[in-house]
Design an enzyme around this catalytic site. Structure first.
Site, mmCIF file in Angstrom:
data_model
loop_
_atom_site.group_PDB
_atom_site.id
_atom_site.type_symbol
_atom_site.label_atom_id
_atom_site.label_comp_id
_atom_site.label_asym_id
_atom_site.label_seq_id
_atom_site.Cartn_x
_atom_site.Cartn_y
_atom_site.Cartn_z
ATOM 1 N N LYS A 83 -32.421 -23.686 -21.751
ATOM 2 C CA LYS A 83 -31.280 -23.942 -20.861
ATOM 3 C C LYS A 83 -30.650 -25.274 -21.244
ATOM 4 O O LYS A 83 -31.373 -26.259 -21.461
ATOM 5 C CB LYS A 83 -31.765 -23.965 -19.406
ATOM 6 N N SER A 163 -28.045 -20.786 -11.341
ATOM 7 C CA SER A 163 -27.357 -21.353 -12.477
ATOM 8 C C SER A 163 -27.959 -20.975 -13.837
ATOM 9 O O SER A 163 -27.262 -21.092 -14.840
ATOM 10 C CB SER A 163 -27.377 -22.881 -12.367
ATOM 11 N N SER A 187 -32.055 -21.279 -8.597
ATOM 12 C CA SER A 187 -31.424 -21.083 -9.907
ATOM 13 C C SER A 187 -32.294 -20.435 -10.974
ATOM 14 O O SER A 187 -31.799 -20.092 -12.045
ATOM 15 C CB SER A 187 -30.895 -22.420 -10.443
#
Lengths: 497, 499
Positions: A83, A163, A187
């Protein structure tokens, strides 16, 4: 005989690790197969940048170790997606923002370093909601991620969740066997549920936050996203551990979660929180929740009713605490030392701040900075921030009391399945509601996991959430494993990219 | 006790009310939340860690040594030590503040109420000893430094100081004159240096004060105060108070009001000017720093801190008076600074050992030597003296010779001069340079016999009751001995012979 690249990309963490160790294929073959799959999948926009050389170099190092008979590490030969909230040395790290576009750290986050030390390699930096603020992956400066999933009979682009939407999309599309995520208010869990994969947010403090671009420090927690509970257990073991560079890091040994996996839930009690039966929750979600109870009962657990009375205050409290911290955490992006600088002609310092931040932050980030600034300002602090902190304490107390009657809690991960991209853009409140089941565990710092349960009538995945006691990731993983074995979730997105 | 310092205004007398916030840099090799060095004077931006530069994802980790020093300082001012304290963020944007916030302690400081004694000083107008209350001590990060003289149109930033640990020591509004404020800062500095928690170097910015001043008619409520920032010497602190108090009296007597505002001091003119008014005051949006857990101090740690405290100035001064029998003046002078008492105690121990008497028996002699004789000789020599030669051993040796009557006070000075210049052994100097008193009774007796024989009339007068003449005989004897006779021996023999 090397297996075909196509088959290799169907493998998860455990199978790749064991296959490389056993000589069924080389780490390089695995890395090449996934690099190729990543290159083919540009339409998903799951990666902000790809780093095939990183994956290959890590793979070659593992293959060389194997040739010398050395230990290959917990993640030996497994290429993963990172990420783009984790700082990676020499590799652009943006938090999906314009203000950090082009920023290349000279340091490596503790979690990513732990993974490289365990023999993993990096396929690329995964797209996300800007500064991890969002539930649909539409706030990225680099464009939204497209979910590999689509409703049956529809070509409408769907949200991969957020997210960690690049992570969920990449793992679901089998262009990465696993990915890192971060979870501030859901998330990891919400995108895992939307994409039909597994993701666990460990107890706050298990994974170091050092080198992770901060959103809300008291809530941010990294965790793995993969396709199975076993894969999550393996990867979490590699990621976690005490870090003296993070003052909130847990000074505890990392348990052998993989070795401790057991789907036998005899003598375990699973709590069903009555306050989670909320208006607006999808019927099919409620049905899958019922199914989940049956599976756990089948695994030997006793199902008990529990109460988490302050649940309805959790989401509003979260949307005070998280923006408050974010408004302060994001003050460092000022155009002075790194990242974007917008210096209009004749501008002074204040003008430079204003221009840089106006240009460099997206709308959702600005919205949260404004909310956070407001709730901390003189005259409002007590009414908002202090009040929210009290709610947070009460939410934690709810869980502590519930855990007097049960070992873990079962709940839906989200109130709905994935939604079409763009459908909630004008409705931030409904968007925020997506995290209603995820946020309480975040406020309480508890380990929580989403595992795929089934697909709905549209063919979209639905997830179930397990919340555990502090430090009891093992209990969460075991309950997850029990569901995984019974759900037998084999659905996968049809390749359209 | 009522202070007598007053501003004489057109409408009568005004009293000044003063509170000080002293920022003291904690003595520590590393910064408050990062491992970067704190050494003064390094090239700009060479002592900056990723944390100090607020790079993305960087986190603060408290430096235990800084916490320990703050606790020890609190103990030294007899303050409440808070076992639970917390760090808060003070949010504002400025180019010298990379994080966009300063980590400080607003809501739960590590040290609560304490106090400090300032001593009576007639000359300065402090009539009696006075206790000044201390509100709190908290620890916080320093900011970086802007440099405006490096480029014609731009300012540069040096982050070497960014993140350095400061203690903010907040007094109560208990001071009533510039002299009291000056005495407070000096005493605080002395305590910090005793404890070793701050080097007290105001020129290098290790200590600076925010000066809060208001005026009122005696007996009335407190007036509105102004705060003058970053004043970096005792003299300037006193100047700020003088200037501000008079300015405020002028404003008030001309029908104006005092704005609660932040002011800046200009050392060149000795005046203050507005920096920002209350309307421009920042909303700092303080909130608990979520990167840091609350500080919870354990009893064991507190005990270790307490055990590590040295004898403090007040206790030491009292002990010098009661146990060593020193005058209040000598006791105060010797205990004012760490270096002074350090040198004194070393010399005292060496001298007592050399002479073989208890310290209390030689303390006065050593104190006089240390406070007046030795500095006088050093000063008179100027650059000719090598301070490295001023060893305790050498000085103790001189003092011992003096104590035994082998040398006179004048000879002690002469010997010390030679020792300071050359590093030679004092006893050897005394022998080879003829700097010794004659204690040989034979030689003295012979000289006295001569004097008695030659001054028969004076001897008669003396024996007839004119005691004053004894001094004449001593003088004559010393003269005959060229000043090198031991006065005690001379006295004794004269008494015997004159009857």
């Amino acid at each position: 005989m090397p297996k075909t690249a196509n088959k290799l990309t169907n493998l998860g963490v455990k199978d790749i690790r064991d296959g490389v160790a056993g000589g069924d294929f080389t780490a390089r073959e695995v890395a090449e197969a996934f690099n190729a799959a990543v290159a083919e999948a540009a339409a998903l926009n799951a990666f902000i940048i790809t780093t095939p050389d990183h994956a290959l170099a890590a793979a070659d190092a593992v293959d060389a170790k194997r040739a010398k008979g050395e230990d290959l590490g917990k993640m030996g030969g497994v290429p993963i997606g990172m990420k783009d909230l984790f700082a990676t040395r020499g590799v652009q790290t943006t938090a999906a923002s314009h203000i950090l576009e082009g920023f290349t750290p000279q340091y490596e986050s503790t979690v990513s370093q732990n993974l490289w030390d365990a023999g993993a390699g990096m396929l690329g930096k995964l797209n996300l909601d800007q500064f991890a603020m969002g539930s649909s992956n539409e706030t990225s400066y680099f464009g939204n991620v497209n979910s590999p999933w689509r409703k049956e009979g529809s070509n409408a682009a769907m949200s991969p969740g957020g997210s960690s939407g690049g992570s969920s999309a990449a793992v679901a599309a089998r262009i990465a066997p696993a990915a890192t995520g971060t979870d501030t208010g859901g998330s990891i869990r919400q995108p895992a549920a939307f994409a039909g994969i597994t993701g666990i947010k460990p107890t706050y403090g298990r994974c170091s936050r050092w080198g992770v671009v901060a959103f809300a420090s008291s809530l941010d927690q990294a965790g793995p996203m993969a396709r199975t509970v076993e894969d999550c257990a393996i990867m979490l073991e590699a990621m976690a551990g005490f870090d003296p560079k993070d003052a909130t890091s847990l000074k505890m040994d990392v348990p052998a979660w993989e070795a401790g996996l057991s789907a036998d839930l005899k003598d375990k009690r699973i709590g069903i929180p009555r306050e989670y039966r909320m208006e607006g929750t999808d019927e099919e979600i409620l049905k899958s929740w019922e199914q989940g109870k049956e599976w756990l009962r089948d695994a030997g657990a006793e199902i008990v009713d529990v109460s988490l009375p302050h649940t309805k205050y959790a989401l509003p409290a979260y949307y005070i605490v998280a923006p408050a911290e974010a408004s302060s955490n994001l003050a460092r992006y000022d155009g002075v030392r790194y990242g974007l600088r917008d210096l209009p002609d004749g501008a002074g310092l204040q003008d430079m701040y204003a221009a840089t931040r106006a240009e460099g932050f997206g709308d959702e980030v600005k919205r949260r900075i404004l909310i956070g600034t407001y709730v901390l300002s003189a005259g409002f602090y007590d009414a908002y921030y202090n009040q929210a902190q009290k709610v947070r304490t009460l939410v934690s107390r709810d869980f502590a009391e519930a855990f007097g009657q049960c070992d873990a809690i079962l709940a839906p991960t989200t109130p709905t399945a994935s939604f079409p991209l763009g459908s909630l853009n004008d409705d931030p409140l409904t968007m925020y509601l997506n995290d209603v089941f995820a946020v309480p565990a975040s406020l309480a710092g508890l380990p929580a996991m989403s595992v795929p349960a089934t697909v709905n009538a549209d063919g979209l995945p639905l997830g179930l959430q397990i919340v555990g006691k502090p430090f009891d990731e093992q209990g969460v993983l075991n309950a997850g494993l029990a569901i995984q074995q019974r759900a037998n979730f084999t659905a996968k997105p049809e390749k359209w990219w | 006790m009522v202070s007598t310092y007053r501003i004489q205004g057109a409408t009568g007398e005004w009293e000044v009310v003063i509170g000080l916030e002293v920022h003291a840099q904690v003595t520590s090799k590393a910064k408050l939340f990062s491992g970067a060095s704190t050494a003064f004077g390094a090239e700009p931006n060479t002592q900056v860690s990723l944390v100090d530069a607020a790079m993305p994802g960087m986190l603060p980790v408290p430096n235990a040594e800084c916490i320990r020093q703050a606790v020890r300082t609190g103990m030294a001012i007899e303050a409440q030590i808070n076992k639970y304290s917390r760090f808060d963020r003070k949010n504002y944007f400025y180019a010298d503040l990379p994080q966009g916030y300063q980590i400080s302690q607003l809501y739960h400081p590590i040290v609560g109420e304490g106090q400090l004694l300032i001593e009576a000083d007639e000359k300065a107008g402090i009539a009696e000893d006075k206790v000044i209350g201390i509100e709190r001590i908290h620890v916080e990060q320093d900011a970086g430094k802007l440099m405006h003289d490096q480029h014609p149109t731009m300012s540069y930033v040096d982050l070497n100081r960014s993140g350095v640990a400061l203690m903010e020591i907040v007094s109560k509004p208990d001071m009533r004159s510039p002299a009291e404020a000056g005495a407070y800062v000096r005493k605080l500095r002395s305590i910090l240096r005793y404890v070793g928690s701050c080097d007290g170097n105001m020129e290098e910015g290790s200590m600076r004060a925010d000066v809060n001043v208001s005026v009122r008619k005696p007996g009335e409520e407190f007036g509105t105060r102004t705060e003058t920032k970053n004043v970096n010497s005792v003299r300037f602190v006193m100047q700020v108070i003088e200037y501000e108090a008079n300015r405020q009296v002028d404003v008030l007597e001309n029908g104006g009001t005092i704005d609660q505002e932040t002011r800046l001091f200009d050392p060149n003119t000795g005046t203050t000017r507005t920096m920002r008014s209350k309307e421009d005051a920042h909303d700092y949006r303080y909130f608990p720093d979520p990167d840091l857990l609350p500080l919870e101090l354990e009893d064991e740690f507190l005990e270790e801190c307490r055990a590590s405290l040295p004898e403090l100035p007040d206790a030491k001064r009292a002990r010098y008076e009661t146990e060593l029998g020193l005058t209040p003046y000598n006791a105060r002078e010797l205990t004012a600074e760490v270096e002074t008492f350090g040198r004194f105690e070393t010399l005292l121990a060496a001298t007592a050992a050399k002479i073989g008497k208890p310290e209390a028996k030689v303390a006065t002699q050593v104190a006089n030597w240390a406070l007046s004789v030795a500095p006088g000789v050093m000063k008179s020599l100027g650059d000719e003296a090598d301070p490295a030669n001023a060893t305790a051993e050498a000085q103790a040796s001189i003092l011992a010779m003096q104590d035994k009557g082998e040398i006179s006070g004048g000879q002690a000075k002469e010997i010390y001069e030679i020792v300071l210049k050359t590093g030679r052994d004092p006893e050897e100097v005394a022998d080879t340079e003829g700097l010794k008193q004659v204690s040989d009774t034979g030689a003295i007796e012979a000289a006295i016999d001569d004097i008695i024989a030659n001054n028969a009339d004076k001897v008669e007068e003396y024996r007839g009751g004119k005691d004053k003449l004894f001094g004449f005989f001593v003088g004559q004897t010393m003269k005959a001995m060229q000043g090198k006779a031991n006065p005690a021996v001379v006295n004794q023999i004269l008494k015997d012979k004159l009857g």
